[in-house]
Design a protein around this motif. Structure first.
Motif, PDB file in Angstrom:
ATOM      1  N   UNK A   1       0.623  -1.215   0.018  1.00 44.13           N
ATOM      2  CA  UNK A   1       0.108   0.068  -0.313  1.00 44.13           C
ATOM      3  C   UNK A   1       0.693   1.209   0.089  1.00 44.13           C
ATOM      4  N   UNK A   2       1.873   1.089  -0.596  1.00 42.46           N
ATOM      5  CA  UNK A   2       2.857   2.377  -0.341  1.00 42.46           C
ATOM      6  C   UNK A   2       2.725   3.331  -1.785  1.00 42.46           C
ATOM      7  N   UNK A   3       2.483   4.440  -1.758  1.00 44.67           N
ATOM      8  CA  UNK A   3       2.328   5.275  -3.015  1.00 44.67           C
ATOM      9  C   UNK A   3       3.461   5.421  -3.781  1.00 44.67           C
ATOM     10  N   UNK A   4       4.641   5.986  -2.986  1.00 44.87           N
ATOM     11  CA  UNK A   4       5.764   5.872  -3.936  1.00 44.87           C
ATOM     12  C   UNK A   4       6.957   5.231  -3.289  1.00 44.87           C
ATOM     13  N   UNK A   5       8.147   4.813  -4.081  1.00 47.63           N
ATOM     14  CA  UNK A   5       9.143   4.252  -3.404  1.00 47.63           C
ATOM     15  C   UNK A   5       9.702   4.960  -2.137  1.00 47.63           C
ATOM     16  N   UNK A   6       9.707   6.486  -2.305  1.00 41.59           N
ATOM     17  CA  UNK A   6      10.279   7.286  -1.201  1.00 41.59           C
ATOM     18  C   UNK A   6       9.406   6.880   0.194  1.00 41.59           C
ATOM     19  N   UNK A   7       8.445   6.328   0.190  1.00 38.75           N
ATOM     20  CA  UNK A   7       7.860   5.955   1.500  1.00 38.75           C
ATOM     21  C   UNK A   7       8.154   4.453   1.860  1.00 38.75           C
ATOM     22  N   UNK A   8       8.661   3.732   1.107  1.00 37.78           N
ATOM     23  CA  UNK A   8       9.111   2.392   1.403  1.00 37.78           C
ATOM     24  C   UNK A   8      10.354   2.513   2.466  1.00 37.78           C
ATOM     25  N   UNK A   9      10.486   1.562   3.321  1.00 39.33           N
ATOM     26  CA  UNK A   9      11.519   1.118   4.036  1.00 39.33           C
ATOM     27  C   UNK A   9      12.247  -0.244   3.675  1.00 39.33           C
ATOM     28  N   UNK A  10      13.493  -0.374   4.131  1.00 35.68           N
ATOM     29  CA  UNK A  10      14.208  -1.767   3.810  1.00 35.68           C
ATOM     30  C   UNK A  10      13.306  -2.786   4.214  1.00 35.68           C
ATOM     31  N   UNK A  11      12.716  -2.671   5.153  1.00 37.53           N
ATOM     32  CA  UNK A  11      11.846  -3.790   5.956  1.00 37.53           C
ATOM     33  C   UNK A  11      10.662  -4.294   4.754  1.00 37.53           C
ATOM     34  N   UNK A  12      10.048  -2.991   4.298  1.00 40.34           N
ATOM     35  CA  UNK A  12       9.116  -3.037   3.063  1.00 40.34           C
ATOM     36  C   UNK A  12       9.557  -3.894   1.867  1.00 40.34           C
ATOM     37  N   UNK A  13      10.693  -3.581   1.612  1.00 43.65           N
ATOM     38  CA  UNK A  13      11.537  -4.107   0.145  1.00 43.65           C
ATOM     39  C   UNK A  13      11.837  -5.470   0.479  1.00 43.65           C
ATOM     40  N   UNK A  14      12.344  -5.946   1.602  1.00 39.49           N
ATOM     41  CA  UNK A  14      12.443  -7.020   2.049  1.00 39.49           C
ATOM     42  C   UNK A  14      11.544  -8.129   2.144  1.00 39.49           C
TER      43      UNK A  14
END
Length: 389
Positions: free
Chosen positions: A240-253
């Motif tokens: 549910x992340x709008x743009x990559x700048x809102x993501x954390x490394x935990x989200x990515x993992x």
């Protein structure tokens, strides 16, 4: 620092037989925050003292005629019928600006324009944005039509994205238009809010041009952006992340297995790079040049390994630079695949630094690198306001 553009005015008058008005836009170098802008991220560029000068005068036939001194060519367009049909040449950039200004509702009468300047082309110092912004300022000046910084940057970006067809973010146009002397700009590429940050008096920014631009540079930039957007789409769907700048490394993992490995690596670069920009801000506010330099080195490693947008020649310049006394940090700057490095160097060591980098790079590659010692300069809006051009 004021610059004299009287020679540009004189050449325009000689070519077109009419007096003109000159408007200038600088180049830029990005201190840190690479490939973050098109996902709404954070960047830290500064304007530098190379310029494109756009000299403009009237004509009566409703055409826009551009003469490029650098290419020694002329291009002519009927303004009323100008459509987004790029020709794949230098004139796409100024023509795209005219097209974009008309989208803004600016009335544009016929004109002659001479474009000249000293911005190195293909070096990652944003020669295209310099042309775009200089053209916009000249056309707006002749039309007596005022637009603010966000509008100028946005219409120039639209020219590059929708007319030229290049997938650039807004960083280049924004700092070229709105840079301030002696300041770096922390720009939020989503909100377009910005902060001007002090640069330490005891250091200089040295740009080292590898003189290499690999053939896959343009395609590689587009490929990287596509790979980023693929990863961003997964994060949007799964987290549910709008743009990559809102993501954390935990989200990515958490989404790693649901995206291609290259997209994971590209997104990891951008997420960590946004963090480095914020750390760099704190370093500047605290006057901690050593920490700022460490962040530059980490940023280069991320561009090289996760984003895979460096090349052997640029990596070599960074390695040479970091061996030199007085060098706090070095990294690739610009879109990648060649071009320039940006280096933070003790002001008392810049002469020795430039000599050593050029000598060692020449010995290793046979290539003579161009090096420039730079300070942060005013952008096009400030130049127009103080009457410099």
């Amino acid at each position: 620092m004021k610059k004299d553009f009287s020679e540009a005015l004189g050449r325009h008058e000689q070519r077109f037989g009419q007096a003109g008005l000159a408007f200038a836009a600088p180049a830029r170098v990005n201190l840190i925050g690479e490939h973050t802008d098109y996902t709404g991220g954070l960047v830290m560029p500064m304007a530098i003292g190379f310029h494109t000068v756009a000299t403009i005068g009237p004509r009566e036939d409703g055409r826009a005629v551009f003469h490029s001194e650098n290419f020694d060519e002329e291009a002519s367009y009927e303004i009323a019928s100008l459509d987004s049909k790029p020709e794949g040449r230098w004139s796409d950039y100024p023509a795209g600006v005219v097209w974009s200004l008309r989208q803004e509702g600016v009335r544009i009468d016929g004109f002659n324009m001479t474009l000249s300047g000293d911005v190195p082309v293909g070096a990652g110092l944003s020669s295209s944005a310099s042309v775009e912004v200089a053209t916009a300022m000249a056309v707006l000046g002749r039309a007596h039509f005022a637009l603010d910084l966000k509008a100028v940057a946005s219409l120039c970006r639209r020219a590059e994205n929708e007319y030229v067809g290049a997938k650039s973010g807004i960083m280049d146009q924004f700092v070229v238009a709105g840079g301030v002397a002696q300041r770096a700009m922390l720009l939020d590429c989503r909100s377009l809010e910005f902060e001007l940050l002090p640069l330490p008096a005891g250091v200089r920014v040295v740009i080292a041009n590898s003189m290499v631009r690999h053939d896959h540079a343009t395609g590689g930039y587009g490929d990287r952006r596509d790979e980023v957007e693929t990863g961003q789409a997964v994060l949007q769907r799964e987290r549910g992340i709008e743009l990559l700048r809102d993501a954390t490394l935990a989200d990515l993992e958490a989404c790693r297995e649901k995206m291609p490995a290259v997209s994971y690596a590209r997104c990891r670069h951008i997420i960590t790079e946004n963090g480095r920009v914020l750390e760099a801000r704190e370093a500047l506010l605290q006057g901690d040049v050593k920490r700022f330099g460490e962040l530059m080195v980490a940023a280069h490693a991320s561009m090289r390994d996760d984003f895979e947008a460096s090349c052997s020649e640029v990596d070599m310049i960074v390695e040479i630079a970091l061996r030199q006394p007085g060098c706090f940090g070095a990294r690739i700057t610009g879109g990648g695949f060649g071009g320039c490095t940006v280096n933070l160097v003790d002001v008392t060591k810049t002469g020795e630094f430039v000599a050593a980098v050029r000598s060692e790079y020449r010995a290793a590659t046979g290539i003579e690198a161009d090096c420039f010692v730079c300070e942060a300069s005013d952008g096009a809006l400030a130049l127009a306001k103080d009457g410099t051009a």
